[in-house]
Design a protein around this motif. Structure first.
Motif, PDB file in Angstrom:
ATOM      1  N   UNK A 250      38.766 -73.945 -58.658  1.00  0.00           N
ATOM      2  CA  UNK A 250      39.463 -75.038 -59.337  1.00  0.00           C
ATOM      3  C   UNK A 250      40.739 -74.558 -60.013  1.00  0.00           C
ATOM      4  N   UNK A 251      40.715 -73.346 -60.543  1.00  0.00           N
ATOM      5  CA  UNK A 251      41.877 -72.815 -61.263  1.00  0.00           C
ATOM      6  C   UNK A 251      43.004 -72.395 -60.339  1.00  0.00           C
ATOM      7  N   UNK A 252      42.708 -72.255 -59.044  1.00  0.00           N
ATOM      8  CA  UNK A 252      43.732 -71.786 -58.111  1.00  0.00           C
ATOM      9  C   UNK A 252      44.048 -70.317 -58.277  1.00  0.00           C
ATOM     10  N   UNK A 253      43.082 -69.544 -58.737  1.00  0.00           N
ATOM     11  CA  UNK A 253      43.303 -68.112 -58.946  1.00  0.00           C
ATOM     12  C   UNK A 253      43.531 -67.404 -57.614  1.00  0.00           C
ATOM     13  N   UNK A 254      44.505 -66.483 -57.612  1.00  0.00           N
ATOM     14  CA  UNK A 254      44.785 -65.702 -56.407  1.00  0.00           C
ATOM     15  C   UNK A 254      44.348 -64.245 -56.553  1.00  0.00           C
TER      16      UNK A 254
ATOM     17  N   UNK B 221      34.023 -57.576 -63.631  1.00  0.00           N
ATOM     18  CA  UNK B 221      33.433 -56.518 -64.451  1.00  0.00           C
ATOM     19  C   UNK B 221      32.999 -55.302 -63.640  1.00  0.00           C
ATOM     20  N   UNK B 222      32.316 -55.532 -62.533  1.00  0.00           N
ATOM     21  CA  UNK B 222      31.793 -54.416 -61.735  1.00  0.00           C
ATOM     22  C   UNK B 222      31.405 -54.913 -60.340  1.00  0.00           C
ATOM     23  N   UNK B 223      30.939 -53.988 -59.517  1.00  0.00           N
ATOM     24  CA  UNK B 223      30.540 -54.337 -58.149  1.00  0.00           C
ATOM     25  C   UNK B 223      29.362 -55.304 -58.154  1.00  0.00           C
ATOM     26  N   UNK B 224      28.454 -55.112 -59.089  1.00  0.00           N
ATOM     27  CA  UNK B 224      27.296 -55.994 -59.184  1.00  0.00           C
ATOM     28  C   UNK B 224      27.723 -57.453 -59.362  1.00  0.00           C
ATOM     29  N   UNK B 225      28.683 -57.680 -60.238  1.00  0.00           N
ATOM     30  CA  UNK B 225      29.173 -59.041 -60.470  1.00  0.00           C
ATOM     31  C   UNK B 225      29.888 -59.571 -59.235  1.00  0.00           C
ATOM     32  N   UNK B 226      30.637 -58.703 -58.567  1.00  0.00           N
ATOM     33  CA  UNK B 226      31.339 -59.106 -57.349  1.00  0.00           C
ATOM     34  C   UNK B 226      30.343 -59.535 -56.269  1.00  0.00           C
ATOM     35  N   UNK B 227      29.284 -58.752 -56.097  1.00  0.00           N
ATOM     36  CA  UNK B 227      28.274 -59.084 -55.089  1.00  0.00           C
ATOM     37  C   UNK B 227      27.522 -60.362 -55.467  1.00  0.00           C
ATOM     38  N   UNK B 228      27.413 -60.619 -56.755  1.00  0.00           N
ATOM     39  CA  UNK B 228      26.771 -61.857 -57.222  1.00  0.00           C
ATOM     40  C   UNK B 228      27.528 -63.088 -56.707  1.00  0.00           C
ATOM     41  N   UNK B 229      28.856 -62.970 -56.623  1.00  0.00           N
ATOM     42  CA  UNK B 229      29.666 -64.084 -56.132  1.00  0.00           C
ATOM     43  C   UNK B 229      29.468 -64.311 -54.638  1.00  0.00           C
ATOM     44  N   UNK B 230      29.158 -63.240 -53.905  1.00  0.00           N
ATOM     45  CA  UNK B 230      28.771 -63.365 -52.508  1.00  0.00           C
ATOM     46  C   UNK B 230      29.902 -63.699 -51.551  1.00  0.00           C
ATOM     47  N   UNK B 231      29.513 -63.977 -50.315  1.00  0.00           N
ATOM     48  CA  UNK B 231      30.477 -64.224 -49.239  1.00  0.00           C
ATOM     49  C   UNK B 231      31.283 -65.506 -49.438  1.00  0.00           C
ATOM     50  N   UNK B 232      30.787 -66.422 -50.262  1.00  0.00           N
ATOM     51  CA  UNK B 232      31.530 -67.667 -50.474  1.00  0.00           C
ATOM     52  C   UNK B 232      32.877 -67.398 -51.137  1.00  0.00           C
ATOM     53  N   UNK B 233      32.985 -66.260 -51.793  1.00  0.00           N
ATOM     54  CA  UNK B 233      34.264 -65.881 -52.395  1.00  0.00           C
ATOM     55  C   UNK B 233      35.340 -65.720 -51.326  1.00  0.00           C
ATOM     56  N   UNK B 234      34.921 -65.321 -50.118  1.00  0.00           N
ATOM     57  CA  UNK B 234      35.874 -65.077 -49.034  1.00  0.00           C
ATOM     58  C   UNK B 234      36.551 -66.361 -48.563  1.00  0.00           C
ATOM     59  N   UNK B 235      35.959 -67.509 -48.884  1.00  0.00           N
ATOM     60  CA  UNK B 235      36.538 -68.791 -48.493  1.00  0.00           C
ATOM     61  C   UNK B 235      37.553 -69.296 -49.509  1.00  0.00           C
ATOM     62  N   UNK B 236      37.677 -68.592 -50.627  1.00  0.00           N
ATOM     63  CA  UNK B 236      38.604 -68.988 -51.685  1.00  0.00           C
ATOM     64  C   UNK B 236      39.918 -68.228 -51.522  1.00  0.00           C
ATOM     65  N   UNK B 237      41.013 -68.677 -52.160  1.00  0.00           N
ATOM     66  CA  UNK B 237      42.336 -68.065 -51.945  1.00  0.00           C
ATOM     67  C   UNK B 237      42.572 -66.750 -52.693  1.00  0.00           C
ATOM     68  N   UNK B 238      41.506 -65.988 -52.935  1.00  0.00           N
ATOM     69  CA  UNK B 238      41.650 -64.694 -53.606  1.00  0.00           C
ATOM     70  C   UNK B 238      42.275 -63.691 -52.632  1.00  0.00           C
ATOM     71  N   UNK B 239      43.352 -63.023 -53.083  1.00  0.00           N
ATOM     72  CA  UNK B 239      44.072 -62.076 -52.224  1.00  0.00           C
ATOM     73  C   UNK B 239      43.993 -60.640 -52.719  1.00  0.00           C
ATOM     74  N   UNK B 240      43.451 -60.462 -53.944  1.00  0.00           N
ATOM     75  CA  UNK B 240      43.308 -59.112 -54.501  1.00  0.00           C
ATOM     76  C   UNK B 240      42.151 -59.132 -55.491  1.00  0.00           C
ATOM     77  N   UNK B 241      41.315 -58.092 -55.445  1.00  0.00           N
ATOM     78  CA  UNK B 241      40.192 -57.952 -56.383  1.00  0.00           C
ATOM     79  C   UNK B 241      40.362 -56.646 -57.149  1.00  0.00           C
ATOM     80  N   UNK B 242      40.160 -56.711 -58.454  1.00  0.00           N
ATOM     81  CA  UNK B 242      40.234 -55.521 -59.312  1.00  0.00           C
ATOM     82  C   UNK B 242      38.908 -55.358 -60.040  1.00  0.00           C
TER      83      UNK B 242
END
Length: 664
Positions: A139-143, A148-169
């Motif tokens: 909703x925020x249009x974040x790119x 916080x960590x890999x655990x949190x990233x994995x919690x978001x799962x593959x559905x994150x790949x369908x969003x307009x995220x272009x860089x992960x830190x």
């Protein structure tokens, strides 16, 4: 949204407040929040800014180091193309970066690094539900996603790949090159990239979006609150009228840093050169002893926990000592009550008359010797448990029960209560230590207006009359992100924000809150009941740990109660009884009782009756009828408490729907 003048009276800053503002570092020149860090680094250079004694290794950052790391993180983001990433919408706002993490020193570096790089961050706890996090990111249009960590990233799962995220830190140093096809950098890699080029200055001003904070969304989808740099800077440039920290003063940080109250509090204490220590419930008692803080910023539930810890020690004393302590507390209560009347610090629409003040002063004098005895025997020890140097507890995020107000005043620990909402950045009102009216939310901070209106007619109400609290000032949000209908409903054309809170004003413009409009319980006789003050009164009982009133469209109120199991067990033993709980062994030498047994129910009935009837302003409709005792506490983990430890009433209602229906 502009706030044009109206006929409503604005709180005028006193000469004393003007003098207090001269005692703090002035940032009124700043156009954006990150501009404070080079000034802080210059003024406080080698003073400690952030300190996490519980991390491994222990983290200590000076102000010079904090600014250097914020700048380096910002440059690292720019070096990885932050400002050139394709926006997911046609918004004129700066790029949005989702920051999904909980308290750590790296959160502060990331938060301010994102803003310094020229972006706005979208913050939320890593403990939030996956569906909510994915909705907020989309909703925020974040790119960019800072997580916080890999655990949190994995919690978001593959559905994150369908969003307009272009860089992960990652805020850790874990190694992960890609997530799907999205590039992943860890904290150290971003910091290393920040040494490869110069920081490009961001074109920001008071009207530039600084952050999006999404409401908890207990009903419907969460709404994104648009806060600008001007909104946040207003807090930094006005809170000096309330408290004036000294360089090196120690402040314990326990609130979620992504939450607007904890976040603004950290910005302010750091802007004044304080030494901020990260703590948790697990370590707080030891940190009081080890670091002897001057400031503690928390929510009422935390103050309740400290109070309960003290009460537990009292209960462990022999019967004669318990009686002595209770008597001293009662005498001191009369002393502080009389003193408050003498000083004119009473919770009434109008100040007390001269005769009433004189009687109050006489009462204070009569009970002063016994209060002094309590100070020598008991109260000093309580203060020492908080380190012995506490200047102020700052409380916000909910109402503070009067028994807590009284207790802390008796033992000499000053509590300054503040009020506000996410939509107001958040502080609109605060109690000053020289005008500390217990039970109130304080007077407006500079530049802020408040008025009370009738819920039906929306016409202004006079002093002492209860209605909806409307707020206006430079800290009021721009609106809800991509939600013009909700914005129009919340902010009228004259810039007044509808808080949804009920309250009244004193003659001196002190705000007294009585509840939430949407929390009001309407009985079948038409009486409107505000649950919060009654719940606060019930929490005086040592046997009640948590309580929530129910009874909408019923003949009487009912109560869901989480017992204080430790106190309840002690009571059972004193009655030669054995309390039977799940997964707990018991002795056959005692009569066995359960939470739903008649004798336990009678105990809680007596407790509720006493505390409710002793509450100031008691009405017959306040009486509580049916009650149920719950074995499972309300908690963040089970979704029944917010991150700031307030009960999520709709969630509890849904969870115990059948039980509540059965009560009536």
């Amino acid at each position: 949204m502009k706030n044009p003048a109206s006929s409503a009276s604005s709180y005028k800053m006193s000469d004393l407040e003007r003098e207090k503002l001269k005692l703090v570092v002035d940032y009124s020149f700043a156009q954006s929040l990150p501009e404070i860090w080079p000034i802080a680094a210059q003024k406080f250079a080698n003073a400690i800014a952030l300190h996490d004694p519980h991390s491994k290794p222990e983290i200590v950052l000076t102000y010079a180091q904090l600014y250097q790391q914020i700048q380096q993180f910002a440059t690292g983001l720019q070096a990885n193309g932050l400002l050139s990433l394709t926006q997911s919408d046609d918004s004129s706002d700066p790029p949005r970066v989702a920051l999904i993490s909980d308290n750590s020193y790296r959160w502060m570096i990331a938060d301010q690094g994102i803003m310094m790089a020229g972006a706005a961050d979208v913050v939320r706890s890593s403990a939030a539900e996956t569906e909510e996090l994915l909705y907020i990111i989309e909703h925020s249009g974040s790119t960019v996603l800072v997580v916080e960590d890999v655990k949190t990233l994995k919690k978001l799962g593959d559905r994150l790949l369908k969003l307009p995220i272009q860089l992960i830190v990652l805020l850790t140093d874990e190694q992960l090159e890609t997530f799907g096809e999205i590039k992943v950098l860890n904290f150290s890699q971003v910091m290393a990239a920040g040494t490869s080029q110069e920081l490009k200055s961001a074109n920001q001003n008071h009207n530039t979006l600084a952050t999006l904070l999404y409401t908890s969304g207990t009903t419907g989808k969460p709404k994104g609150v648009r806060l600008t740099h001007g909104n946040l800077l207003h807090q930094l440039t006005t809170l000096g009228a309330v408290i004036q920290p000294h360089v090196g003063d120690i402040a314990l940080s326990i609130l979620p840093t992504w939450h607007t109250f904890g976040r603004t509090a950290e910005y302010y204490v750091l802007s004044q050169g304080c030494h901020q220590i990260y703590t948790t419930i697990r370590y707080i008692k030891q940190d009081f002893k080890d670091f002897k803080p001057q400031y503690m910023i928390g929510v009422p539930r935390l103050l309740e926990s400290v109070y309960e810890g003290v009460q537990k020690k009292f209960r462990e004393q022999p019967a004669n000592k318990q009686k002595l302590v209770n008597n001293l507390l009662e005498f001191s209560q009369r002393h502080i009550q009389g003193k408050g009347i003498w000083q004119g610090l009473v919770l009434k629409p109008h100040p007390p008359a001269l005769g009433e003040k004189l009687l109050g002063g006489l009462q204070a004098i009569i009970y002063w010797p016994l209060h002094f005895l309590g100070e020598k025997l008991v109260y000093k020890t309580v203060r020492e448990a908080t380190g012995g140097r506490m200047k102020y507890f700052i409380s916000g995020g909910g109402s503070l029960a009067m028994h807590l107000e009284n207790f802390y005043q008796i033992v000499g620990l000053e509590i300054l209560v503040g009020y506000g909402l996410t939509e107001t950045s958040p502080v609109t009102h605060a109690r000053r230590y020289w005008h500390n009216i217990r039970g109130s939310a304080g007077q407006p901070i500079p530049g802020t207006e408040a008025k009370i209106v009738d819920p039906e007619t929306r016409q202004p109400l006079p002093v002492g009359k209860t209605g909806i609290v409307l707020l206006r000032g430079p800290q009021v949000m721009q609106g809800y992100y991509k939600n013009p209908e909700a914005t129009k409903k919340a902010i009228d054309p004259e810039g007044w924000f509808d808080s949804g809170d009920l309250g009244w004003l004193t003659e001196n413009n002190d705000l007294v809150l009585t509840g939430r409009q949407k929390d009001t319980i309407v009985l079948t006789n038409g009486e409107n009941i505000e649950p919060q003050p009654i719940e606060d009164a019930c929490l005086r009982s040592v046997y009640i740990d948590q309580i929530m009133l129910v009874g909408q469209d019923q003949r009487s109120l009912g109560a869901l109660i989480v017992p204080n199991m430790e106190a309840l067990k002690q009571w059972a033993l004193s009655q030669n009884l054995q309390l039977v709980l799940p997964n707990e062994t018991f002795s056959a030498d005692h009569e066995q009782i359960k939470l739903d047994s008649k004798i336990v129910q009678e105990l809680f009935r007596k407790e509720l009756t006493r505390e409710v009837q002793n509450r100031p302003g008691f009405r017959p409709d306040d009486r509580i009828g049916p009650l149920r005792l719950l074995e499972e506490p309300f908690s963040i983990e089970n979704g029944m408490l917010t991150q700031t430890l307030k009960v999520r009433r709709p969630v509890v209602m849904e969870r115990y729907r059948d039980m509540i229906d059965g009560m009536f």
